[in-house]
Design a protein around this motif. Structure first.
Motif, PDB file in Angstrom:
ATOM      1  N   UNK A  37      41.954  19.071 -16.980  1.00 12.93           N
ATOM      2  CA  UNK A  37      41.660  18.190 -18.109  1.00 12.93           C
ATOM      3  C   UNK A  37      40.398  17.407 -17.788  1.00 12.93           C
ATOM      4  N   UNK A  38      39.440  17.451 -18.686  1.00 11.58           N
ATOM      5  CA  UNK A  38      38.171  16.752 -18.511  1.00 11.58           C
ATOM      6  C   UNK A  38      38.017  15.757 -19.654  1.00 11.58           C
ATOM      7  N   UNK A  39      37.799  14.507 -19.298  1.00 11.50           N
ATOM      8  CA  UNK A  39      37.685  13.443 -20.291  1.00 11.50           C
ATOM      9  C   UNK A  39      36.380  12.684 -20.075  1.00 11.50           C
ATOM     10  N   UNK A  40      35.701  12.343 -21.160  1.00 15.86           N
ATOM     11  CA  UNK A  40      34.541  11.467 -21.036  1.00 15.86           C
ATOM     12  C   UNK A  40      34.970  10.033 -21.340  1.00 15.86           C
ATOM     13  N   UNK A  41      34.482   9.115 -20.511  1.00 20.68           N
ATOM     14  CA  UNK A  41      34.753   7.687 -20.648  1.00 20.68           C
ATOM     15  C   UNK A  41      33.439   6.947 -20.832  1.00 20.68           C
ATOM     16  N   UNK A  42      33.433   5.965 -21.706  1.00 18.70           N
ATOM     17  CA  UNK A  42      32.199   5.252 -22.007  1.00 18.70           C
ATOM     18  C   UNK A  42      31.949   4.106 -21.038  1.00 18.70           C
ATOM     19  N   UNK A  84      32.194  11.452 -16.722  1.00 17.00           N
ATOM     20  CA  UNK A  84      33.119  12.575 -16.789  1.00 17.00           C
ATOM     21  C   UNK A  84      34.246  12.370 -15.791  1.00 17.00           C
ATOM     22  N   UNK A  85      35.473  12.485 -16.264  1.00 10.87           N
ATOM     23  CA  UNK A  85      36.660  12.355 -15.423  1.00 10.87           C
ATOM     24  C   UNK A  85      37.401  13.683 -15.431  1.00 10.87           C
ATOM     25  N   UNK A  86      37.677  14.214 -14.248  1.00 14.17           N
ATOM     26  CA  UNK A  86      38.367  15.502 -14.113  1.00 14.17           C
ATOM     27  C   UNK A  86      39.735  15.271 -13.487  1.00 14.17           C
ATOM     28  N   UNK A  87      40.762  15.806 -14.137  1.00 19.81           N
ATOM     29  CA  UNK A  87      42.125  15.761 -13.600  1.00 19.81           C
ATOM     30  C   UNK A  87      42.599  17.195 -13.363  1.00 19.81           C
ATOM     31  N   UNK A  88      43.097  17.428 -12.148  1.00 25.02           N
ATOM     32  CA  UNK A  88      43.728  18.714 -11.857  1.00 25.02           C
ATOM     33  C   UNK A  88      44.656  18.512 -10.661  1.00 25.02           C
ATOM     34  N   UNK A 232      32.143  24.912 -18.103  1.00 24.57           N
ATOM     35  CA  UNK A 232      31.448  23.771 -18.694  1.00 24.57           C
ATOM     36  C   UNK A 232      30.526  23.200 -17.635  1.00 24.57           C
ATOM     37  N   UNK A 233      29.354  22.733 -18.037  1.00 24.65           N
ATOM     38  CA  UNK A 233      28.382  22.199 -17.093  1.00 24.65           C
ATOM     39  C   UNK A 233      28.211  20.705 -17.303  1.00 24.65           C
ATOM     40  N   UNK A 234      28.406  19.942 -16.233  1.00 21.79           N
ATOM     41  CA  UNK A 234      28.121  18.511 -16.230  1.00 21.79           C
ATOM     42  C   UNK A 234      26.622  18.375 -15.985  1.00 21.79           C
ATOM     43  N   UNK A 235      25.898  17.858 -16.972  1.00 19.79           N
ATOM     44  CA  UNK A 235      24.440  17.872 -16.947  1.00 19.79           C
ATOM     45  C   UNK A 235      23.830  16.681 -16.219  1.00 19.79           C
ATOM     46  N   UNK A 236      24.561  15.570 -16.127  1.00 22.06           N
ATOM     47  CA  UNK A 236      23.919  14.345 -15.660  1.00 22.06           C
ATOM     48  C   UNK A 236      22.770  13.988 -16.580  1.00 22.06           C
ATOM     49  N   UNK A 237      21.596  13.716 -16.006  1.00 22.36           N
ATOM     50  CA  UNK A 237      20.410  13.402 -16.802  1.00 22.36           C
ATOM     51  C   UNK A 237      19.382  14.515 -16.776  1.00 22.36           C
ATOM     52  N   UNK A 238      19.758  15.715 -16.302  1.00 22.74           N
ATOM     53  CA  UNK A 238      18.806  16.819 -16.292  1.00 22.74           C
ATOM     54  C   UNK A 238      18.412  17.210 -17.712  1.00 22.74           C
ATOM     55  N   UNK A 282      27.065  15.835 -21.310  1.00 20.67           N
ATOM     56  CA  UNK A 282      25.846  15.101 -21.005  1.00 20.67           C
ATOM     57  C   UNK A 282      26.086  13.614 -20.905  1.00 20.67           C
ATOM     58  N   UNK A 283      25.536  13.001 -19.877  1.00 18.16           N
ATOM     59  CA  UNK A 283      25.730  11.571 -19.663  1.00 18.16           C
ATOM     60  C   UNK A 283      25.197  10.754 -20.832  1.00 18.16           C
ATOM     61  N   UNK A 284      24.089  11.198 -21.412  1.00 19.02           N
ATOM     62  CA  UNK A 284      23.475  10.442 -22.512  1.00 19.02           C
ATOM     63  C   UNK A 284      23.495  11.209 -23.836  1.00 19.02           C
ATOM     64  N   UNK A 285      24.390  12.164 -23.979  1.00 18.76           N
ATOM     65  CA  UNK A 285      24.520  12.875 -25.255  1.00 18.76           C
ATOM     66  C   UNK A 285      25.511  12.147 -26.153  1.00 18.76           C
ATOM     67  N   UNK A 286      25.321  12.279 -27.454  1.00 17.33           N
ATOM     68  CA  UNK A 286      26.111  11.513 -28.410  1.00 17.33           C
ATOM     69  C   UNK A 286      27.503  12.060 -28.644  1.00 17.33           C
ATOM     70  N   UNK A 287      28.314  11.281 -29.368  1.00 21.88           N
ATOM     71  CA  UNK A 287      29.642  11.660 -29.849  1.00 21.88           C
ATOM     72  C   UNK A 287      30.553  12.165 -28.724  1.00 21.88           C
ATOM     73  N   UNK A 288      30.564  11.399 -27.649  1.00 20.80           N
ATOM     74  CA  UNK A 288      31.443  11.720 -26.536  1.00 20.80           C
ATOM     75  C   UNK A 288      30.836  12.598 -25.471  1.00 20.80           C
TER      76      UNK A 288
END
Length: 306
Positions: A37-42, A84-88, A232-238, A282-288
């Motif tokens: 489970x991958x969740x984005x937190x603001x 990004x928060x990953x639970x497994x 899925x790719x965690x982009x950071x600020x790239x 994406x760390x700075x992408x919109x809508x979650x």
């Protein structure tokens, strides 16, 4: 791959007794892949002068492009900050640590977002950094300069760690970013003895592979979670925003420390993401921050998934 989105409303105990106090809201986007489970937190938002990103771009072409992207060239940019928060199983891993309370007043809300999601910082098992900029690193310590995620293993790419720990960085990074270097080294000095270093292609967690994506910073890392159609790719600020970075990835951005290298990295990443049909975070992408990438006749577009 299942993606959901929900809004959490919370108040403090005192606020429950005072109907006139505002109720804060955090929106979470969650992606599920099998037992992961991958969740984005603001962590809130940033407030940036437009020239911080747009300054070195071709201005005539930029002026023609921005209206279609819904951007006012004269207004400040307010990008969201999505962690990004990953639970497994027994793993509860956070990618980056947010900005804490010492960077910008509009950011630093991760502790509240964690509380709203019912997560105790002491339960976080891993903190994996994309890079050492303030909005990604400074929240690693609390207001007493103690590790905020006290029980977590902290992990950073070796190139990135060496860069921020180097005494010479503060004098070579440029005056506008000198505070970044001072702040990064001060925080890394506290946790340095407990940081696990990794490199390009290393499996930092089961099913999570690091990918060197330099340019925004010298050792910036992305992370591929899963494989095949469920990757899925965690982009950071790239890929640092959901507008010009997608529409014209080859244009250099003022937000990158090595703009030419960052542009080359973006182009290579887009080729990989679209070829493999990967979802992105994406760390700075919109809508979650979770979505997919669509290749257009010129450039790309971010398609939020929820």
């Amino acid at each position: 791959m299942q993606i959901t989105r929900r809004r959490i409303l919370t108040t403090g105990t005192a606020a429950l007794a005072a109907a006139t106090l505002p109720i804060r809201a955090w929106t979470q986007t969650t992606l599920r892949m099998g037992d992961t489970e991958i969740t984005t937190l603001s962590d809130g938002t940033l407030s940036l002068p437009a020239d911080f990103i747009f300054g070195p771009m071709p201005q005539d072409e930029l002026a023609a492009l921005l209206p279609g992207l819904g951007i006012d060239r004269g207004a400040a940019l307010t990008p969201p900050c999505n962690l990004t928060l990953l639970r497994r199983g027994d793993v509860l891993a956070l990618f980056d640590a947010g900005s804490g309370t010492a960077f910008q007043p509009t950011a630093g809300s991760l502790p509240d977002a964690l509380a709203a999601a019912g997560i105790d910082p002491f339960d976080v098992t891993h903190v994996v950094f994309t890079h050492g900029h303030p909005d990604h690193l400074w929240g690693v310590l609390d207001d007493f300069d103690e590790p905020y995620f006290a029980n977590a293993e902290h992990m950073m790419g070796g190139i990135e760690m060496d860069y921020w720990m180097d005494e010479a960085t503060v004098s070579t990074i440029g005056a506008e970013r000198a505070a970044f270097a001072v702040g990064a080294k001060r925080r890394l000095d506290v946790i340095a003895g407990d940081v696990t270093r990794f490199g390009d292609g290393d499996e930092v967690l089961p099913g999570v592979v690091a990918a060197l994506t330099p340019g925004h910073t010298p050792g910036h890392m992305g992370f591929v979670i899963g494989s095949g159609a469920d990757a899925v790719m965690v982009l950071g600020d790239a890929i640092g925003n959901d507008h010009v970075a997608f529409a014209r990835p080859g244009w250099i951005s003022g937000s990158d420390q090595d703009p030419e290298a960052a542009a080359a990295t973006r182009l290579a990443m887009f080729d990989r993401i679209t070829a493999d049909a990967m979802a992105v975070i994406g760390f700075h992408l919109g809508q979650g921050g979770i979505g997919t990438v669509e290749r257009l006749s010129e450039g790309y577009a971010f398609r939020p998934s929820a």
